[in-house]
Design a protein around this motif. Structure first.
Motif, short mmCIF file in Angstrom:
data_model
loop_
_atom_site.label_atom_id
_atom_site.label_comp_id
_atom_site.label_asym_id
_atom_site.label_seq_id
_atom_site.Cartn_x
_atom_site.Cartn_y
_atom_site.Cartn_z
N GLU A 1 0.93 -1.21 0.05
CA GLU A 1 -0.04 0.09 0.25
C GLU A 1 0.79 1.41 0.04
N ILE A 2 1.73 1.38 0.55
CA ILE A 2 2.75 2.27 0.81
C ILE A 2 3.45 2.62 -0.31
N GLY A 3 3.85 1.63 -1.20
CA GLY A 3 4.48 1.73 -2.38
C GLY A 3 3.52 2.06 -3.47
N VAL A 4 2.60 1.67 -3.66
CA VAL A 4 1.50 2.22 -4.62
C VAL A 4 1.13 3.49 -4.30
N ASP A 5 0.99 3.89 -2.96
CA ASP A 5 0.61 5.15 -2.61
C ASP A 5 1.78 6.40 -2.84
N TRP A 6 2.88 5.83 -2.88
CA TRP A 6 4.09 6.88 -3.21
C TRP A 6 3.90 6.88 -4.57
N LYS A 7 3.73 5.93 -5.44
CA LYS A 7 3.92 6.01 -6.79
C LYS A 7 2.45 7.05 -7.38
N TYR A 8 1.28 6.76 -6.66
CA TYR A 8 0.16 7.28 -7.15
C TYR A 8 0.31 8.96 -6.94
N ARG B 1 -12.17 7.30 -3.33
CA ARG B 1 -11.43 8.34 -2.88
C ARG B 1 -11.04 9.00 -4.13
N PHE B 2 -11.13 8.35 -5.34
CA PHE B 2 -10.66 8.91 -6.67
C PHE B 2 -11.52 9.94 -6.85
N LEU B 3 -12.95 9.77 -6.20
CA LEU B 3 -13.88 11.01 -6.84
C LEU B 3 -13.44 12.34 -6.37
N VAL B 4 -12.99 12.18 -4.91
CA VAL B 4 -12.50 13.46 -4.22
C VAL B 4 -11.40 14.06 -5.34
N ASP B 5 -10.20 12.84 -5.55
CA ASP B 5 -8.95 13.52 -6.29
C ASP B 5 -9.39 13.99 -7.53
N LEU B 6 -10.29 13.43 -8.51
CA LEU B 6 -10.88 14.08 -9.62
C LEU B 6 -11.61 15.51 -9.27
#
Length: 246
Positions: A8-15, A96-101
């Motif tokens: 999760e931390i790795g994906v989070d960082w890349k995202y 959460r992506f809806l907030v990001d968008l």
């Protein structure tokens, strides 16, 4: 569990590293690490908007959880604590992506202004009522968008409620499995040769007249020059398609 957290931390960082590339420099997006993202001391405009948006999403999740009769404090992924709505945090994750968008769209449309933010005595950044209203309206706009799910077209807000109901059915044994991957948000390829040519042709002055920031166009031109796929928000794509130059 430790392995999952590491992934999760790795994906989070890349995202967040990739999302950072979409943020104009004038927004001074620091990071999405604790000292910048905490609601009590957010250090930049993007994190302030994200924090507020995630709070709105949490409220939607709590509403769905209460509607189906679950206990918001009993979660599965997040730590259970009487003072935390762990299940609401769990239910937020697929949405959460809806907030990001929403935040990206506000930035690309140039709707947010300096006057929408205020710096407190503790140097933390906050949204003024005008800024909070803009974030709320944009978030609600995305929650009201339609998505295909189970041969129906439903709003994302209703899809969230459906997932809460499915969780109840799974817990009481009426469902053998539960899938939080669906419904999935799909993005159509928008980086056609025609769109690339329009992006490279439009001038900064013309772009500003259309209501967008120069920083957004600068980033789009860099994407259009590169041999990589990229996406555009609906608002930006519609304006480009309407623009007659090229």
């Amino acid at each position: 569990m430790k392995y999952i957290m590491c992934v999760e931390i790795g994906v989070d960082w890349k995202y967040w590293n990739e999302l950072n590339k979409a943020i104009p420099e004038e927004y001074d997006f620091c990071s999405r690490i604790d000292q910048y993202r905490r609601a009590t001391g957010a250090g930049d405009k993007v994190n302030v908007m994200l924090n507020y948006g995630y709070t709105l999403l949490e409220a939607e999740c709590l509403r769905a959880i209460n509607t189906v009769g679950l206990d918001a404090h009993v979660g599965f992924l997040h730590e259970m604590n009487p003072s935390k709505s762990s299940l609401a945090y769990d239910l937020q994750e697929p949405f959460r992506f809806l907030v990001d968008l929403s935040v990206i769209n506000l930035i690309e449309s140039g709707k947010m202004e300096n006057k929408d933010f205020i710096r407190t005595e503790s140097y933390a950044l906050r949204l003024k009522p005008s800024g909070a209203k803009k974030v709320t309206e944009e978030f609600n706009n995305w929650m009201n968008k339609k998505v295909a799910y189970k041969k129906q077209s439903v709003m994302w807000s209703y899809a969230l409620l459906l997932k809460a109901r499915e969780l109840v059915q799974y817990l009481v044994g009426k469902r053998k499995t539960i899938d939080f991957i669906k419904p999935a948000y799909t993005i159509e390829r928008q980086d056609s040769e025609e769109i690339r040519k329009k992006i490279m042709s439009v001038s900064y002055s013309e772009w500003k007249k259309m209501g967008f920031s120069k920083g957004t166009l600068h980033y789009m031109k860099k994407n259009a020059e590169a041999d990589k796929p990229f996406t555009l928000t609906t608002h930006v794509r519609e304006r480009l398609e309407m623009w007659g130059g090229c």
